[in-house]
Design a protein around this motif. Sequence first.
Motif, PDB file in Angstrom:
ATOM      1  N   PHE A 239      42.880   7.999   9.746  1.00  8.56           N
ATOM      2  CA  PHE A 239      43.804   7.598  10.829  1.00  8.56           C
ATOM      3  C   PHE A 239      43.491   6.210  11.382  1.00  8.56           C
ATOM      4  CE2 PHE A 239      44.792  12.167  10.978  1.00  8.56           C
ATOM      5  CZ  PHE A 239      46.180  12.080  10.975  1.00  8.56           C
ATOM      6  N   PRO A 240      42.207   5.882  11.669  1.00  5.02           N
ATOM      7  CA  PRO A 240      41.921   4.513  12.128  1.00  5.02           C
ATOM      8  C   PRO A 240      42.381   3.437  11.126  1.00  5.02           C
ATOM      9  CG  PRO A 240      40.029   5.913  12.505  1.00  5.02           C
ATOM     10  CD  PRO A 240      41.003   6.718  11.707  1.00  5.02           C
ATOM     11  N   ILE A 241      42.185   3.713   9.827  1.00  4.64           N
ATOM     12  CA  ILE A 241      42.612   2.747   8.803  1.00  4.64           C
ATOM     13  C   ILE A 241      44.131   2.591   8.832  1.00  4.64           C
ATOM     14  CG2 ILE A 241      42.823   2.380   6.299  1.00  4.64           C
ATOM     15  CD1 ILE A 241      40.046   3.707   6.044  1.00  4.64           C
TER      16      ILE A 241
ATOM     17  N   PHE B 179      38.235   7.431   0.479  1.00  2.00           N
ATOM     18  CA  PHE B 179      38.026   6.602   1.670  1.00  2.00           C
ATOM     19  C   PHE B 179      39.275   6.530   2.541  1.00  2.00           C
ATOM     20  CE2 PHE B 179      37.784   2.368   3.741  1.00  2.00           C
ATOM     21  CZ  PHE B 179      36.660   2.613   4.518  1.00  2.00           C
ATOM     22  N   MET B 180      40.435   6.258   1.916  1.00  2.00           N
ATOM     23  CA  MET B 180      41.666   6.046   2.675  1.00  2.00           C
ATOM     24  C   MET B 180      42.214   7.321   3.316  1.00  2.00           C
ATOM     25  SD  MET B 180      42.215   2.790   2.354  1.00  2.00           S
ATOM     26  CE  MET B 180      43.927   2.361   2.581  1.00  2.00           C
ATOM     27  N   THR B 181      41.910   8.482   2.729  1.00  2.00           N
ATOM     28  CA  THR B 181      42.431   9.746   3.284  1.00  2.00           C
ATOM     29  C   THR B 181      41.328  10.594   3.916  1.00  2.00           C
ATOM     30  OG1 THR B 181      42.167  10.911   1.171  1.00  2.00           O
ATOM     31  CG2 THR B 181      44.264   9.769   1.536  1.00  2.00           C
TER      32      THR B 181
ATOM     33  N   THR C 202      40.620   5.371  -8.605  1.00  2.00           N
ATOM     34  CA  THR C 202      41.604   6.090  -7.789  1.00  2.00           C
ATOM     35  C   THR C 202      40.929   7.091  -6.863  1.00  2.00           C
ATOM     36  OG1 THR C 202      43.205   5.886  -9.572  1.00  2.00           O
ATOM     37  CG2 THR C 202      43.693   7.491  -7.877  1.00  2.00           C
ATOM     38  N   GLU C 203      39.970   7.818  -7.397  1.00  2.00           N
ATOM     39  CA  GLU C 203      39.273   8.829  -6.584  1.00  2.00           C
ATOM     40  C   GLU C 203      38.484   8.182  -5.452  1.00  2.00           C
ATOM     41  OE1 GLU C 203      36.976  10.927  -9.446  1.00  2.00           O
ATOM     42  OE2 GLU C 203      38.656  12.158 -10.161  1.00  2.00           O
ATOM     43  N   ALA C 204      37.864   7.035  -5.745  1.00  2.00           N
ATOM     44  CA  ALA C 204      37.080   6.337  -4.719  1.00  2.00           C
ATOM     45  C   ALA C 204      37.984   5.843  -3.587  1.00  2.00           C
ATOM     46  CB  ALA C 204      36.331   5.169  -5.357  1.00  2.00           C
ATOM     47  N   ILE C 205      39.135   5.276  -3.949  1.00  2.00           N
ATOM     48  CA  ILE C 205      40.080   4.782  -2.933  1.00  2.00           C
ATOM     49  C   ILE C 205      40.643   5.936  -2.114  1.00  2.00           C
ATOM     50  CG2 ILE C 205      42.306   3.632  -2.598  1.00  2.00           C
ATOM     51  CD1 ILE C 205      41.623   1.997  -5.153  1.00  2.00           C
TER      52      ILE C 205
END
Length: 275
Positions: free
Chosen positions: A259-261, A251-253, A245-248
């Motif tokens: 924003f690009p993601i 990266f995602m936030t 969860t921490e890894a995701i």
Amino acid sequence: TVDIKQTTCQYNDYTITFVDLPGTYSLSAYSQEELFVRNYIFNQVPDIVVNVVDSGSLERNLYLTTQLIDMDIKVVMALNMYDEMIKNGARLENKNLAGMLGIPMIPTIGSQGKGISTLMQKIIAVYEDKDPIVRHIHIHYGSEVEKAIELIEKPIKENPDIISHRSPRYLAIRTIESDAYVRGILSKAQNFETIHKTAKEAIKKIEQSYSEKAESVIADARYGFIAGALAETYKQNPRKRRKNTEAIDAFMTHKLFGFPIFFLFMFFMFFTTFN
């Protein structure tokens, strides 16, 4: 493919015919696979249903199990890929869970053929009504829904030809879920108008009480039942879950990548929707 594979084998003086049905997570009849599997069980009435589940995705897999419970048929569960679950640090008290569901559970590793002999013995024991775990339970859908099930079930029970190999409770539940196939079966009943009127009034009361579709109310109750059963019997590796969860999240936030993601996902969604 929406098709079946069939084979016959000899085991402990029994001739057993196995019918491999298409893989599905539900019997809600939204897809061809779901409709095919549900209709096969409904019409062919197999002696035993072997419910093969992925031990690593129990919450998702057990939704189908709850529907099989409602159908009131004999079920044996194969907890497949059990070694992968153990390797990932998760633990399942499968005997306790089996007792809660009234369904025997056998850990298996299909790729290595492990647990298959035990599974075969369990199938025979259940067929002969010799397994102490087997019992029929009722999943409680909440007071309002249970009242509706009872009201609809009553006129359905007046049709012995329809309920001879079908659970009246299951037919009532599927009627609340607006199942067209079940409606077709019940349309042959002499008191169909009574059933239809009772169901219509009951569904209206449920939707007024919960402010959502009756079908969603039942689905939520099933997931609640699953969550409650797993909370008492299943423990995921907390370190692995937190690490993933921490890894995701990281990266995602991310300040730069977030924003690009987000825009990439939005673009992909609209592109696939309209093209």
